[in-house]
Write a protein that holds these residues in place. Structure first.
Motif, mmCIF file in Angstrom:
data_model
loop_
_atom_site.group_PDB
_atom_site.id
_atom_site.type_symbol
_atom_site.label_atom_id
_atom_site.label_comp_id
_atom_site.label_asym_id
_atom_site.label_seq_id
_atom_site.Cartn_x
_atom_site.Cartn_y
_atom_site.Cartn_z
ATOM 1 N N ASP B 152 0.720 -1.282 -0.067
ATOM 2 C CA ASP B 152 0.012 0.100 -0.008
ATOM 3 C C ASP B 152 0.722 1.087 -0.052
ATOM 4 N N VAL B 153 1.933 1.333 0.861
ATOM 5 C CA VAL B 153 2.485 2.316 1.015
ATOM 6 C C VAL B 153 3.504 2.945 -0.138
ATOM 7 N N TYR B 154 4.168 1.615 -0.702
ATOM 8 C CA TYR B 154 4.924 1.981 -1.855
ATOM 9 C C TYR B 154 4.286 2.399 -3.264
ATOM 10 N N ARG B 155 3.002 1.542 -3.336
ATOM 11 C CA ARG B 155 2.151 1.975 -4.527
ATOM 12 C C ARG B 155 1.734 3.512 -4.423
ATOM 13 N N LEU B 156 1.330 3.890 -3.197
ATOM 14 C CA LEU B 156 0.802 5.238 -3.022
ATOM 15 C C LEU B 156 1.955 6.149 -3.295
ATOM 16 N N ALA B 157 3.421 5.716 -2.727
ATOM 17 C CA ALA B 157 4.294 6.725 -2.944
ATOM 18 C C ALA B 157 4.626 7.017 -4.343
ATOM 19 N N GLU B 158 4.806 5.720 -5.247
ATOM 20 C CA GLU B 158 5.284 5.879 -6.667
ATOM 21 C C GLU B 158 4.137 6.342 -7.296
ATOM 22 N N LYS B 159 3.015 5.671 -7.334
ATOM 23 C CA LYS B 159 2.032 6.338 -8.390
ATOM 24 C C LYS B 159 1.464 7.609 -8.146
ATOM 25 N N ASN B 160 1.181 7.577 -6.862
ATOM 26 C CA ASN B 160 0.413 9.024 -6.554
ATOM 27 C C ASN B 160 1.095 10.208 -6.051
ATOM 28 N N TYR B 161 1.944 10.022 -5.022
ATOM 29 C CA TYR B 161 2.747 11.067 -4.958
ATOM 30 C C TYR B 161 3.829 11.299 -5.465
ATOM 31 N N LEU B 162 4.201 10.256 -6.382
ATOM 32 C CA LEU B 162 5.229 10.439 -7.362
ATOM 33 C C LEU B 162 6.693 10.678 -6.610
ATOM 34 N N VAL B 163 6.860 9.889 -5.573
ATOM 35 C CA VAL B 163 8.233 9.835 -4.676
ATOM 36 C C VAL B 163 8.921 8.332 -4.796
ATOM 37 N N ALA B 164 9.935 8.389 -5.428
ATOM 38 C CA ALA B 164 10.605 6.835 -5.410
ATOM 39 C C ALA B 164 11.066 6.471 -4.147
ATOM 40 N N VAL B 165 10.644 5.115 -3.894
ATOM 41 C CA VAL B 165 10.815 4.618 -2.464
ATOM 42 C C VAL B 165 11.343 2.953 -2.875
ATOM 43 N N GLU B 166 12.313 2.682 -2.064
ATOM 44 C CA GLU B 166 12.713 0.958 -2.499
ATOM 45 C C GLU B 166 13.458 0.493 -1.165
ATOM 46 N N GLU B 167 13.207 -0.657 -1.176
ATOM 47 C CA GLU B 167 14.200 -1.557 -0.268
ATOM 48 C C GLU B 167 15.284 -1.864 -1.123
ATOM 49 N N ASP B 168 16.606 -1.559 -0.211
ATOM 50 C CA ASP B 168 17.709 -2.047 -1.018
ATOM 51 C C ASP B 168 18.909 -2.417 0.212
ATOM 52 N N SER B 169 19.212 -3.709 0.092
ATOM 53 C CA SER B 169 19.915 -4.295 1.349
ATOM 54 C C SER B 169 21.367 -3.903 1.258
ATOM 55 N N THR B 170 21.925 -3.139 -0.128
ATOM 56 C CA THR B 170 23.231 -2.473 -0.058
ATOM 57 C C THR B 170 23.201 -1.071 0.455
ATOM 58 N N ALA B 171 22.060 -0.487 0.595
ATOM 59 C CA ALA B 171 21.929 0.892 1.050
ATOM 60 C C ALA B 171 22.661 0.985 2.543
#
Lengths: 140, 218
Positions: B152-171
């Motif tokens: 829910d949160v990632y879809r809303l971020a990327e599709k609606n608020y247009l903010v890129a979010v990602e899980e990244d184990s190397t970060a």
């Protein structure tokens, strides 16, 4: 009259000598502070703030000179290894995790410590980069 | 003669400047996101072309007090949304330090709210968000910190608020995301996005919130 002139010249010479010695160590301090400021802005300012004011209870301020003096030999450890224990700063208890900065070299650590301990109302002078190594060997 | 011309051009310039400054006072903020034209009928039965703007869809999250938060909470309000996580040691402290100055400025205005979504669905449960908000110094329900499923949160971020979010184990902290502060109006349309790590942009956000509030008054 001659005596007075001689005395004046003598005094001026002594003063200049003292002054130039002083300014050599002042130059060293200034260079530590200016490099330390760049490191601070890059790695520390997000949490501790531009004026060392901290961030609510999430990150303590760097304005408690007594704390910084008493813990001077532990500062390198906090920075290199991170820290997570209760700390009393300006009479308030803080506990939150500070991340480690293993990528910082001893000279970087010395410079950022000099910047912090000579800014935000602190005035503790130089902390030589050679000290970082021995301080890191004695982390609590 | 040359002097006279100069005076004229100066006067013209001055008039233009004043004119533009005056325009700025009742300017409107742009509307962001996708739009489409739809054909509808007006009240006399004539066909008219209407522009339909992208809006934030409904959602359901838990806030720092474990209360369910839906869009009803933001009805008739302007709000600023962002994405963060409590163990973030890089941009989040700066974003929230800056957003807190916006919060302080509009603290007493009931028409303005703040909504921070955690992207750390594993660790940032409501109790963790509660502790974080208290330590940040937020003591009322104007600034909500919400927890939801990753989907829910990632879809809303990327599709609606247009903010890129990602899980990244190397970060460094396990996630990467952008530090946008997104301004949403009373009709759930996106009206601005400001880099929360840059103080000039955050100052602009403050001005734009006032502009938006004035615009919605007319």
């Amino acid at each position: 009259m001659r005596k007075i002139i001689l005395l004046a010249i003598f005094t001026i010479t002594i003063c200049t000598m003292i002054y130039s010695c002083q300014s050599e160590s002042e130059i060293e301090l200034a260079s530590y502070v200016s490099n330390g400021k760049d490191i601070y802005i890059k790695y520390c300012q997000n949490c501790h703030g531009e004026k060392g004011e901290g961030l609510g209870q999430l990150a303590p301020p760097l304005t408690d000179s007594v704390f910084l003096k008493e813990n001077k030999s532990q500062l390198a450890c906090f920075i290199k290894n991170g820290v997570n224990k209760p700390m009393v700063i300006n009479g308030k208890t803080y506990q939150e995790k500070m991340p480690s900065f293993p990528q910082l070299e001893n000279i970087d650590i010395a410079q950022v410590i000099v910047y912090v301990t000579n800014s935000f109302g602190n005035k503790q002078g130089i902390y030589q980069h050679q000290l970082v190594e021995s301080d890191l060997r004695n982390c609590k | 003669m040359i002097k006279f011309k100069n005076t004229i051009s100066f006067a013209v310039l001055l008039a233009l400047t004043i004119g533009f400054a005056a325009c700025n006072n009742n300017k409107k903020l742009p509307i962001y996101g996708q739009r489409e034209a739809v054909i509808t009928k007006d009240k006399d039965g004539n066909q008219v072309v209407d522009t339909v703007y992208q809006t934030i869809p409904n959602f359901s999250f838990l806030n720092q007090d474990s209360t369910i938060i839906t869009q009803d909470v933001f009805k008739g309000k302007v709000y600023v949304a962002d994405f963060f996580f409590t163990s973030c040691t890089t941009i989040c402290p700066t974003m929230h330090r800056n957003l807190k100055t916006v919060y302080e400025d509009f603290k007493s205005n009931p028409d303005v709210m703040f909504l921070s979504h955690t992207i750390d669905f594993k660790y940032d449960k409501p109790a963790v968000l509660k502790k974080y908000s208290q330590k940040l110094g937020i003591d009322n329900s104007k600034w909500l910190f919400v927890y939801g499923s990753k989907e829910d949160v990632y879809r809303l971020a990327e599709k609606n608020y247009l903010v890129a979010v990602e899980e990244d184990s190397t970060a460094r902290d396990g996630y990467i995301h952008q530090g946008w502060l997104v301004l949403i109006d009373k009709d759930k349309k996106m009206r601005g996005a400001y880099d929360g790590t840059k103080t000039e942009q955050v100052e602009q956000l403050k001005k734009d919130i006032s502009t938006l509030l004035a615009e919605e008054k007319d």
